[in-house]
Scaffold this motif. Structure first.
Motif, PDB file in Angstrom:
ATOM      1  N   ASN A  84       0.848  -1.193   0.000  1.00  0.00           N
ATOM      2  CA  ASN A  84       0.000   0.000   0.000  1.00  0.00           C
ATOM      3  C   ASN A  84       0.886   1.247   0.000  1.00  0.00           C
ATOM      4  N   PRO A  85       0.987   1.937  -1.155  1.00  0.00           N
ATOM      5  CA  PRO A  85       1.874   3.109  -1.209  1.00  0.00           C
ATOM      6  C   PRO A  85       1.430   4.223  -0.281  1.00  0.00           C
ATOM      7  N   TRP A  86       0.122   4.314  -0.033  1.00  0.00           N
ATOM      8  CA  TRP A  86      -0.360   5.401   0.841  1.00  0.00           C
ATOM      9  C   TRP A  86       0.085   5.168   2.284  1.00  0.00           C
ATOM     10  N   THR A  87       0.089   3.912   2.690  1.00  0.00           N
ATOM     11  CA  THR A  87       0.548   3.602   4.044  1.00  0.00           C
ATOM     12  C   THR A  87       2.027   3.955   4.172  1.00  0.00           C
ATOM     13  N   ALA A  88       2.792   3.569   3.148  1.00  0.00           N
ATOM     14  CA  ALA A  88       4.233   3.868   3.180  1.00  0.00           C
ATOM     15  C   ALA A  88       4.467   5.378   3.230  1.00  0.00           C
ATOM     16  N   LEU A  89       3.686   6.120   2.433  1.00  0.00           N
ATOM     17  CA  LEU A  89       3.827   7.580   2.418  1.00  0.00           C
ATOM     18  C   LEU A  89       3.459   8.174   3.778  1.00  0.00           C
ATOM     19  N   ALA A  90       2.362   7.664   4.336  1.00  0.00           N
ATOM     20  CA  ALA A  90       1.917   8.177   5.636  1.00  0.00           C
ATOM     21  C   ALA A  90       2.973   7.918   6.706  1.00  0.00           C
ATOM     22  N   VAL A  91       3.565   6.737   6.673  1.00  0.00           N
ATOM     23  CA  VAL A  91       4.590   6.389   7.653  1.00  0.00           C
ATOM     24  C   VAL A  91       5.824   7.273   7.458  1.00  0.00           C
ATOM     25  N   TRP A  92       6.186   7.464   6.191  1.00  0.00           N
ATOM     26  CA  TRP A  92       7.358   8.290   5.890  1.00  0.00           C
ATOM     27  C   TRP A  92       7.142   9.724   6.404  1.00  0.00           C
ATOM     28  N   LEU A  93       5.970  10.282   6.112  1.00  0.00           N
ATOM     29  CA  LEU A  93       5.667  11.644   6.560  1.00  0.00           C
ATOM     30  C   LEU A  93       5.669  11.721   8.083  1.00  0.00           C
ATOM     31  N   GLU A  94       5.119  10.706   8.714  1.00  0.00           N
ATOM     32  CA  GLU A  94       5.049  10.683  10.170  1.00  0.00           C
ATOM     33  C   GLU A  94       6.456  10.666  10.769  1.00  0.00           C
ATOM     34  N   GLU A  95       7.329   9.881  10.163  1.00  0.00           N
ATOM     35  CA  GLU A  95       8.692   9.785  10.682  1.00  0.00           C
ATOM     36  C   GLU A  95       9.479  11.068  10.441  1.00  0.00           C
ATOM     37  N   ILE A  96       9.272  11.640   9.266  1.00  0.00           N
ATOM     38  CA  ILE A  96       9.948  12.908   8.964  1.00  0.00           C
ATOM     39  C   ILE A  96       9.484  13.976   9.955  1.00  0.00           C
ATOM     40  N   TRP A  97       8.179  13.986  10.198  1.00  0.00           N
ATOM     41  CA  TRP A  97       7.614  14.972  11.137  1.00  0.00           C
ATOM     42  C   TRP A  97       8.166  14.745  12.539  1.00  0.00           C
ATOM     43  N   GLY A  98       8.274  13.498  12.935  1.00  0.00           N
ATOM     44  CA  GLY A  98       8.788  13.175  14.266  1.00  0.00           C
ATOM     45  C   GLY A  98      10.237  13.587  14.441  1.00  0.00           C
ATOM     46  N   ALA A  99      11.029  13.397  13.382  1.00  0.00           N
ATOM     47  CA  ALA A  99      12.463  13.659  13.488  1.00  0.00           C
ATOM     48  C   ALA A  99      12.811  15.114  13.220  1.00  0.00           C
ATOM     49  N   ARG A 100      12.010  15.802  12.405  1.00  0.00           N
ATOM     50  CA  ARG A 100      12.354  17.175  11.991  1.00  0.00           C
ATOM     51  C   ARG A 100      11.209  18.134  12.276  1.00  0.00           C
ATOM     52  N   ARG A 101      10.639  18.001  13.445  1.00  0.00           N
ATOM     53  CA  ARG A 101       9.466  18.798  13.803  1.00  0.00           C
ATOM     54  C   ARG A 101       9.737  20.306  13.730  1.00  0.00           C
ATOM     55  N   LEU A 102      10.832  20.732  14.363  1.00  0.00           N
ATOM     56  CA  LEU A 102      11.116  22.169  14.447  1.00  0.00           C
ATOM     57  C   LEU A 102      11.426  22.786  13.087  1.00  0.00           C
ATOM     58  N   PRO A 103      12.379  22.219  12.308  1.00  0.00           N
ATOM     59  CA  PRO A 103      12.669  22.826  11.001  1.00  0.00           C
ATOM     60  C   PRO A 103      11.451  22.859  10.081  1.00  0.00           C
ATOM     61  N   ILE A 104      10.628  21.798  10.128  1.00  0.00           N
ATOM     62  CA  ILE A 104       9.449  21.771   9.272  1.00  0.00           C
ATOM     63  C   ILE A 104       8.471  22.868   9.696  1.00  0.00           C
ATOM     64  N   SER A 105       8.304  23.030  11.006  1.00  0.00           N
ATOM     65  CA  SER A 105       7.396  24.079  11.503  1.00  0.00           C
ATOM     66  C   SER A 105       7.890  25.454  11.081  1.00  0.00           C
ATOM     67  N   LEU A 106       9.208  25.677  11.227  1.00  0.00           N
ATOM     68  CA  LEU A 106       9.768  26.981  10.861  1.00  0.00           C
ATOM     69  C   LEU A 106       9.613  27.241   9.366  1.00  0.00           C
ATOM     70  N   ALA A 107       9.914  26.221   8.550  1.00  0.00           N
ATOM     71  CA  ALA A 107       9.818  26.384   7.095  1.00  0.00           C
ATOM     72  C   ALA A 107       8.372  26.637   6.679  1.00  0.00           C
ATOM     73  N   THR A 108       7.444  25.914   7.298  1.00  0.00           N
ATOM     74  CA  THR A 108       6.026  26.112   6.973  1.00  0.00           C
ATOM     75  C   THR A 108       5.576  27.516   7.359  1.00  0.00           C
ATOM     76  N   GLY A 109       6.016  27.955   8.534  1.00  0.00           N
ATOM     77  CA  GLY A 109       5.668  29.303   8.989  1.00  0.00           C
ATOM     78  C   GLY A 109       6.210  30.361   8.042  1.00  0.00           C
ATOM     79  N   ALA A 110       7.466  30.183   7.617  1.00  0.00           N
ATOM     80  CA  ALA A 110       8.091  31.140   6.695  1.00  0.00           C
ATOM     81  C   ALA A 110       7.362  31.142   5.350  1.00  0.00           C
ATOM     82  N   ALA A 111       6.995  29.950   4.871  1.00  0.00           N
ATOM     83  CA  ALA A 111       6.297  29.853   3.590  1.00  0.00           C
ATOM     84  C   ALA A 111       4.934  30.541   3.661  1.00  0.00           C
ATOM     85  N   LEU A 112       4.225  30.316   4.764  1.00  0.00           N
ATOM     86  CA  LEU A 112       2.913  30.954   4.925  1.00  0.00           C
ATOM     87  C   LEU A 112       3.041  32.473   4.981  1.00  0.00           C
ATOM     88  N   ALA A 113       4.072  32.939   5.718  1.00  0.00           N
ATOM     89  CA  ALA A 113       4.300  34.384   5.807  1.00  0.00           C
ATOM     90  C   ALA A 113       4.604  34.945   4.419  1.00  0.00           C
TER      91      ALA A 113
END
Lengths: 169, 158
Positions: A84-113
């Motif tokens: 199931n590619p969607w499961t793999a994608l969901a797991v990948w995103l979850e792991e990326i989010w878990g490991a890089r929470r702060l940089p992703i939040s900062l980048a998202t905030g900057a992009a929104l701004a």
């Protein structure tokens, strides 16, 4: 409280962990040898470690892991049969989010701004002077037969605008 | 690292499934051991964070704690190791551990029980070595404070 204790306390942990820099080791050993409070703090850290190890070991012994390998292999087999590619994608995103929470939040905030700033700048109303100029301009549609275009007239200035650069030359 | 045994079993299963799933993408930058630990720890932390959100676990690391650490240890705790290892206190260990934030609980268990080095902790938790030292210091401190509360140290303190 000895002044040296303030320096000693944060290093007691690395000492019992075997992670103390050699340069600190000599004076720390010397200090703890002559300071009852720091000697007791060190004992406490070691006792806490022993108690934790004992506690967790006792709990771990009670857990039945006999079915673990069978359950894991069954799940892996199911995945093989139905990838199931969607499961793999969901797991990948979850792991990326878990490991890089702060940089992703900062980048998202900057992009929104950036998006908000760009939206604001692009939709800014034209200055009043430009509006006045536009109002003064008279526009005539000219049919050049071979090439359509318009003539813009503003005061003494006439601008002929054609839809093709090649024709205007 | 998680409170419920069933949850721990689920995470253990999920860890091995993910190890198998992502084995082709394992580059060998870290050791296989560290890589597996990282997957397991991330799963535990995610689970603990979800729980912590609802339970509003205190996660601050205030300077006041360092001052608390500077207080001389009480006789009840700082005496011989048997003071910590007595039956009553051992029963409270789990409670004290559960009261820690997910990050503190993770680093404390990985260090004290699993014996990971500071460098391995940095790789597994995705933090710098300096942060490992600081976080471990505060985790131990909080654990001690909790245990002090349980043995009623406040009665003996001036």
């Amino acid at each position: 409280m000895m002044a040296r204790c303030e320096e000693s306390v944060p290093l007691l942990g690395p000492w019992i962990d075997g992670e103390l820099e050699e340069s600190d080791r000599a004076w720390l050993v010397d200090h703890v040898r002559g300071c009852d409070s720091c000697a007791q703090r060190k004992l406490l850290l070691e006792a806490q470690r022993s108690a934790l190890r004992e506690q967790i070991s006792q709990r771990a012994e009670k857990i039945d892991l006999s079915r673990l390998s069978a359950v894991v292999l069954a799940r892996i087999e199911r995945e093989r049969q139905r990838p199931n590619p969607w499961t793999a994608l969901a797991v990948w995103l979850e792991e990326i989010w878990g490991a890089r929470r702060l940089p992703i939040s900062l980048a998202t905030g900057a992009a929104l701004a950036g998006v908000v700033a760009a939206t604001f700048l692009l939709h800014r109303p034209p200055p009043p002077r430009e509006q006045a100029l536009v109002q003064l301009v008279s526009v005539d549609t000219v049919d050049f037969i071979t090439q359509p275009g318009v003539v813009l007239q503003s005061g003494q200035t006439s601008i002929i605008w054609l839809t093709s650069d090649r024709t205007s030359q | 690292m998680v409170k419920e045994q069933d949850e721990a079993m689920d995470i253990t299963q999920e860890t091995f499934v993910r190890v198998h799933r992502y084995l082709p993408s394992f580059k060998g930058d870290a050791s296989f051991f560290t890589w597996t630990y990282r997957i397991a720890t991330n799963l535990c932390l995610d689970s603990a964070r979800r729980r912590a959100r609802s339970e509003r676990v205190e996660m601050d690391e205030g300077e006041a704690e360092i001052e608390a650490q500077m207080d001389p240890p009480s006789a009840a705790l700082a005496g011989p190791q048997q003071a910590v290892l007595n039956t009553e206190l051992k029963g409270k260990m789990e409670e004290a551990l559960a009261s820690l934030s997910p990050n503190h609980r993770a680093i404390l268990l990985l260090r004290e029980v699993d014996g990971l080095s500071y460098e391995e902790l940095a790789n597994v938790l995705g933090i710098r070595k300096g942060t490992v030292m600081s976080r471990l210091f505060h985790a131990r401190l909080k654990m001690q404070r909790k245990l002090r509360e349980y043995v009623g140290e406040e009665e003996g303190e001036p």
